[in-house]
Design a protein around this motif. Structure first.
Motif, short mmCIF file in Angstrom:
data_model
loop_
_atom_site.label_atom_id
_atom_site.label_comp_id
_atom_site.label_asym_id
_atom_site.label_seq_id
_atom_site.Cartn_x
_atom_site.Cartn_y
_atom_site.Cartn_z
N MET A 132 -5.57 -34.67 3.19
CA MET A 132 -4.83 -33.73 4.01
C MET A 132 -3.65 -33.19 3.23
O MET A 132 -2.87 -33.93 2.63
CB MET A 132 -4.34 -34.40 5.31
CG MET A 132 -5.43 -35.02 6.18
SD MET A 132 -6.63 -33.83 6.81
CE MET A 132 -5.62 -32.79 7.84
N GLU A 171 0.36 -34.10 3.78
CA GLU A 171 -0.10 -35.41 4.22
C GLU A 171 0.22 -35.67 5.69
O GLU A 171 -0.49 -36.40 6.37
CB GLU A 171 0.52 -36.52 3.37
CG GLU A 171 0.04 -36.50 1.93
CD GLU A 171 0.68 -37.61 1.12
OE1 GLU A 171 1.56 -38.31 1.66
OE2 GLU A 171 0.30 -37.78 -0.05
N ARG A 172 1.31 -35.08 6.17
CA ARG A 172 1.68 -35.19 7.58
C ARG A 172 1.90 -33.79 8.14
O ARG A 172 2.39 -32.91 7.44
CB ARG A 172 2.96 -36.02 7.75
CG ARG A 172 2.81 -37.48 7.33
CD ARG A 172 4.12 -38.23 7.50
NE ARG A 172 3.98 -39.63 7.14
CZ ARG A 172 4.07 -40.08 5.88
NH1 ARG A 172 4.31 -39.23 4.89
NH2 ARG A 172 3.92 -41.37 5.63
N TYR A 212 -5.66 -30.57 13.32
CA TYR A 212 -5.19 -31.33 12.16
C TYR A 212 -5.51 -32.81 12.36
O TYR A 212 -6.03 -33.48 11.45
CB TYR A 212 -3.69 -31.13 11.99
CG TYR A 212 -3.09 -31.86 10.81
CD1 TYR A 212 -2.91 -31.23 9.58
CD2 TYR A 212 -2.70 -33.20 10.91
CE1 TYR A 212 -2.36 -31.89 8.50
CE2 TYR A 212 -2.17 -33.88 9.83
CZ TYR A 212 -1.99 -33.21 8.63
OH TYR A 212 -1.46 -33.88 7.55
N GLN A 213 -5.21 -33.34 13.54
CA GLN A 213 -5.45 -34.75 13.80
C GLN A 213 -6.95 -35.05 13.82
O GLN A 213 -7.40 -36.10 13.34
CB GLN A 213 -4.81 -35.15 15.13
CG GLN A 213 -4.72 -36.65 15.35
CD GLN A 213 -3.86 -37.34 14.31
OE1 GLN A 213 -2.89 -36.76 13.80
NE2 GLN A 213 -4.20 -38.58 13.97
N LYS A 251 -8.30 -35.18 10.30
CA LYS A 251 -7.82 -36.38 9.64
C LYS A 251 -8.60 -37.60 10.07
O LYS A 251 -8.89 -38.50 9.25
CB LYS A 251 -6.33 -36.57 9.97
CG LYS A 251 -5.63 -37.65 9.16
CD LYS A 251 -4.14 -37.61 9.42
CE LYS A 251 -3.40 -38.61 8.53
NZ LYS A 251 -1.94 -38.55 8.74
N GLU A 252 -9.01 -37.65 11.36
CA GLU A 252 -9.69 -38.84 11.88
C GLU A 252 -11.19 -38.79 11.70
O GLU A 252 -11.84 -39.83 11.52
CB GLU A 252 -9.36 -39.00 13.37
CG GLU A 252 -7.89 -39.31 13.64
CD GLU A 252 -7.57 -39.32 15.12
OE1 GLU A 252 -8.47 -38.95 15.92
OE2 GLU A 252 -6.43 -39.67 15.48
N ASP A 283 -14.04 -39.04 3.64
CA ASP A 283 -12.98 -38.99 2.61
C ASP A 283 -13.26 -37.99 1.50
O ASP A 283 -12.34 -37.65 0.75
CB ASP A 283 -12.79 -40.38 2.00
CG ASP A 283 -12.13 -41.34 2.97
OD1 ASP A 283 -11.54 -40.84 3.94
OD2 ASP A 283 -12.22 -42.56 2.75
N THR A 305 -11.48 -32.29 1.73
CA THR A 305 -10.07 -31.98 1.52
C THR A 305 -9.69 -30.85 2.48
O THR A 305 -10.37 -29.82 2.52
CB THR A 305 -9.80 -31.53 0.06
OG1 THR A 305 -10.23 -32.57 -0.81
CG2 THR A 305 -8.34 -31.23 -0.16
#
Length: 539
Positions: A1, A4-5, A19-20, A23-24, A28, A31
């Motif tokens: 991500m 990263e946050r 976004y969340q 990410k979940e 992996d 990107t």
């Protein structure tokens, strides 16, 4: 991500939710870039800002541009307009498509992507609603992410990539390395380094302040007509000599400001509009000799004498004869770098005064800089006034210079601490030139120095490096600064002058009695940064 946050200033709930989810739910090897911004410049329309809500990349799949619209989304086919909560919004499919081609254009500007096939597509996300009904032809259901697909995001992403790639899975070579190159462009990391030139700007202001304080010494000596002033390199002797000459000239006195070194005389003439001042004469000692005996018609037959006889005996005698014939006299004589002046020379210069016994005579010198092995003594019976502050060199340069100093009156470095003196070793001439090329590139390209801020000084063999191209730089004994050439000359030539950066080369020790004095003069020319190149084996 990337980032990263999620940034705290993101107002769109839909973007925060996606976004969340990315990410979940995504594996992996994906990107995800959030809020990617760029500028596109067109020759006709100029520069335009571009932005995409998400760019998603994966090896062997490609790049997906995703435009996000939150809220309850509706489409009016008659008016061809899109709405969120009944508020008109931009056409999300047009936005996504434009962003795709703009990003593709920016990637093709980079060398890595120039000849590569880039698998790229676009999609639109409506995470707060379920899409029903007919859609425009440029809005196929396959490229829409709504609240239903959000529950199985990984499968939807794979399906969209397949939609854009078709059945040909072999085209292109979008791999892990491509992802790394994409990260460099879409989320670059800026690694800043301290730039020496910025530090030097601050140091220069401090040196200016110290120099102005040193000039105040002339106020203390203003009532003295005969003064010898001693001080080690960097103590401000040349600045004081120039200031004293100008002050006297402004008071109506005729002044001869003289020295031995031709380059120093040229420098002095360029200061404070000296060339435009009446009754201000700036010459080397032999320069004033030649001026007067030529005007008096007394030029010697040079082939009758050796150079030593000519300069040490003939010139001083003809100076006095020519001055008498022309009745050429001045009210004040100011001598800089006086340790280079033989006794017979300064005796002749005193005779150029209207009042040889009581005329104004200021003599600045540093006996440790007597690299010409002149047999001399201070020309005044009065005790010299000693300068005790070094206003030119940083403390680290001053400390390095002191190892070559053998005088009695040490000065204190009161300026900035400065950079460490850098020392590099080389085994032969090709390696010397290679090292010099690398240093010049670092100073000019990486650190931002101007060509005129750098001087290369050599203890000998001045033709070894002069008039050569070293890397991307031309170094010359008499550089044309408009052509960005770099000065390279002997320490003898540059005596009395200074430079922000000095590179000292060919420092192998010789049997000369004055070698330490030579190194003392050469190293002390550097105001801010000193670099020493010396043969391997020398400490």
């Amino acid at each position: 991500m990337f980032p990263e946050r999620m940034r705290s200033d993101v107002k769109s709930y839909a973007e925060r939710r996606l976004y969340q989810a990315f990410k979940e739910q995504l594996p992996d090897d994906f990107t995800v870039f959030h809020q990617v911004r760029w500028q596109v410049r067109h020759l006709n329309s100029g520069a335009r800002d571009g932005e995409v809500d998400f760019a998603i990349a994966c090896p062997h799949l490609g790049i997906l541009i995703l435009e996000v619209k939150g809220g309850v989304i509706t489409y009016n086919s008659a008016a061809h307009k899109w709405y969120s909560y009944n508020q008109q919004i931009q056409d999300p499919f047009e936005q996504a498509c434009d962003s795709k081609y703009n990003l593709l254009g920016r990637l093709k500007e980079q060398y890595y992507w120039r000849k590569r096939w880039i698998p790229i597509g676009h999609a639109v996300a409506f995470p707060d609603t379920r899409i029903q009904g007919r859609l425009p032809l440029d809005a196929p259901r396959d490229i829409i992410l709504d609240a239903i697909q959000l529950q199985n995001l990984s499968d939807w992403i794979q399906a969209v990539f397949n939609y854009w790639r078709g059945h040909d899975r072999t085209r292109g070579n979008f791999d892990a390395n491509s992802i790394r190159e994409l990260v460099k462009i879409l989320s670059p990391s800026i690694v800043s380094e301290s730039v020496l030139i910025s530090k030097i700007g601050t140091e220069a202001q401090e040196f200016k302040r110290l120099t102005e304080e040193q000039i105040n010494i002339l106020d203390l000596l203003s009532q003295q007509r005969r003064v010898a002033i001693s001080g080690c390199a960097g103590s401000g002797k040349t600045i004081l000599a120039l200031e004293k000459a100008c002050r006297l000239n402004e008071q109506g006195f005729s002044v001869l400001l003289t020295c031995f070194n031709r380059a120093l005389a040229q420098y002095l003439r360029k200061q404070k509009n000296i060339d435009r001042r009446l009754n201000m004469h700036v010459y080397t000692f032999h320069g004033i000799c030649e001026k007067l005996f030529r005007e008096a018609g007394l030029a010697p037959e040079k082939n009758r004498f050796t150079e030593e006889e000519l300069f040490n005996r003939v010139y001083p005698n003809l100076l006095l004869e020519a001055a008498d014939k022309l009745n050429w006299r001045v009210d004040a004589v100011i001598v800089d770098e006086g340790q280079d002046i033989c006794e017979d020379w300064w005796l002749a210069m005193k005779c150029l005064l209207h009042d040889p016994d009581n005329g104004i005579f200021y003599f600045f010198y540093d006996d440790n800089q007597n690299i010409f092995d002149r047999h001399w003594k201070p020309p005044l019976e009065e005790a010299p006034f000693s300068l005790t502050k070094n206003c030119r060199n940083t403390q680290k340069i001053h400390s390095y210079v002191l190892q070559f100093y053998s005088g009695q009156n040490l000065t204190q470095a009161v300026g900035p601490i400065g950079q460490d003196v850098e020392i590099f070793h080389y085994d032969n001439d090709p390696q010397l030139k290679k090292t010099l090329s690398r240093l010049l590139h670092y100073l000019v390209v990486k650190q931002g120095f101007s060509h005129r801020d750098i001087v290369i000084l050599t203890t000998k063999r001045k033709q070894t490096l002069q008039n050569q191209i070293i890397g991307q730089f031309r170094i010359k004994a008499d550089p044309n600064l408009n052509l960005q050439e770099i000065l390279c000359n002997t320490i003898h030539h540059f005596k009395g002058l200074e430079s922000p950066v000095v590179i000292l080369v060919e420092t192998e020790r010789t049997n000369a009695n004055n070698f330490n004095k030579l190194l003392y003069v050469g190293t002390s020319r550097a105001r801010h940064h000193l670099i020493v190149l010396q043969p391997s084996g020398i400490k």
